[in-house]
Scaffold this active site. Structure first.
Site, PDB file in Angstrom:
ATOM      1  N   SER A  69       0.706  -1.366  -0.076  1.00  0.00           N
ATOM      2  CA  SER A  69       0.198  -0.048   0.112  1.00  0.00           C
ATOM      3  C   SER A  69       0.921   1.200   0.026  1.00  0.00           C
ATOM      4  O   SER A  69       2.061   1.244   0.609  1.00  0.00           O
ATOM      5  CB  SER A  69      -1.036   0.026   1.091  1.00  0.00           C
ATOM      6  N   ASP A  70       0.455   2.219  -0.866  1.00  0.00           N
ATOM      7  CA  ASP A  70       1.015   3.397  -0.721  1.00  0.00           C
ATOM      8  C   ASP A  70       0.257   4.476  -0.905  1.00  0.00           C
ATOM      9  O   ASP A  70      -0.938   4.376  -1.592  1.00  0.00           O
ATOM     10  CB  ASP A  70       2.059   3.694  -1.870  1.00  0.00           C
ATOM     11  N   GLN A  71       0.416   5.684  -0.242  1.00  0.00           N
ATOM     12  CA  GLN A  71      -0.508   7.085  -0.186  1.00  0.00           C
ATOM     13  C   GLN A  71       0.281   8.021  -0.293  1.00  0.00           C
ATOM     14  O   GLN A  71       1.624   8.328   0.193  1.00  0.00           O
ATOM     15  CB  GLN A  71      -1.442   6.713   1.262  1.00  0.00           C
TER      16      GLN A  71
END
Length: 194
Positions: A69-71
Site C-alpha cells: 500500500s502507498d499513499q
C-alpha cells in the site's frame, strides 16, 4: 487457498492496526523499493506503482498473498509529503486551512505462487475547517504528526481539523483501504469471512 500466508509489506504500525481488524493472522515484512516519483508521473500512477512494487519486493519462501500500500496527499495539484518536523507540520496545516485535499491510496495484493498482482486506487477527500494559527500550533504540539502525510492523524485529535470527509472507506485515510482489500483478497481466493 487457505494454505496461503498473508503478509503485509509495511512497517507502519497504523497499517498493521488496520489489518488486525480483519481477524486474519498475518506477518509483516519491510518492503524494498525505490519510492522516488518518476518524471511526469501522476499521484495516482505513483501510488499504484509503489503499492505493486512494495508487494512484489518482499522475499517470500512459501505461498503467500502479499499486501502493498502507498499513499500520497495532494493539495492544489501538488503532492504533500510527511512534514518530519514541527515547522513543516505547521506550514502544511496553514496551507490546508479552509481547503480541500485529496488522498490517493494505492493497494496491491501479490500472489507469490502465481506471480499475479491485483491492484486498485482509492480516493478520499478531506475538507479542512478554517483554522487559526493558535489552533494549528496547539494541534501540532499535542499530536506531533511529523510522520503523517498532510500533518494530521485522522484517527486521533486530527478529526477536530476537519469540516467534512468524503470517501467510501475511512480506513483509507489512515493508509489501508480495507473494503478494497477484502475484494482483492477474494479475487485471489481468500475470503475474509470464510
Amino acid at each position: 487457498m487457505e494454505n496461503y500466508q498473508l503478509v503485509l509489506a509495511s512497517t507502519s504500525p497504523f497499517r498493521q492496526q488496520l489489518l488486525e481488524k480483519l481477524a486474519i493472522p498475518f506477518s509483516t515484512l519491510s518492503p524494498n523499493c525505490d519510492e522516488t516519483p518518476l518524471e511526469d508521473e501522476s499521484p495516482q500512477q505513483l501510488v499504484l506503482r509503489l503499492a505493486e512494487s512494495k508487494a512484489q519486493s518482499c522475499q517470500i519462501n512459501q505461498p503467500s498473498l502479499v499486501i502493498g500500500s502507498d499513499q500520497v496527499c495532494v493539495i492544489n495539484g501538488n503532492i504533500v509529503g510527511k512534514p518530519h518536523n514541527r515547522q513543516n507540520a505547521i506550514a502544511q496545516l496553514t496551507a490546508q486551512s479552509g481547503q480541500s485535499i485529496v488522498f490517493y491510496t494505492g493497494l496491491a495484493v501479490y500472489n507469490s505462487e502465481t506471480g499475479e498482482t491485483r491492484s486498485c486506487i482509492d480516493e478520499f477527500k478531506v475538507h479542512f475547517r478554517p483554522l487559526t494559527q493558535a489552533q494549528i500550533e496547539r494541534y501540532v504540539d499535542k499530536e506531533q504528526p511529523f510522520y503523517c502525510a498532510g500533518s494530521f492523524k485522522s484517527e486521533g485529535l486530527g478529526i477536530a481539523l476537519f469540516e467534512k470527509l468524503e470517501g467510501k472507506d475511512p480506513n483509507t485515510l489512515v493508509g489501508l483501504p480495507l473494503i478494497d482489500l477484502i475484494d482483492l483478497l477474494a479475487q485471489q481466493g481468500m475470503q475474509v469471512l470464510g
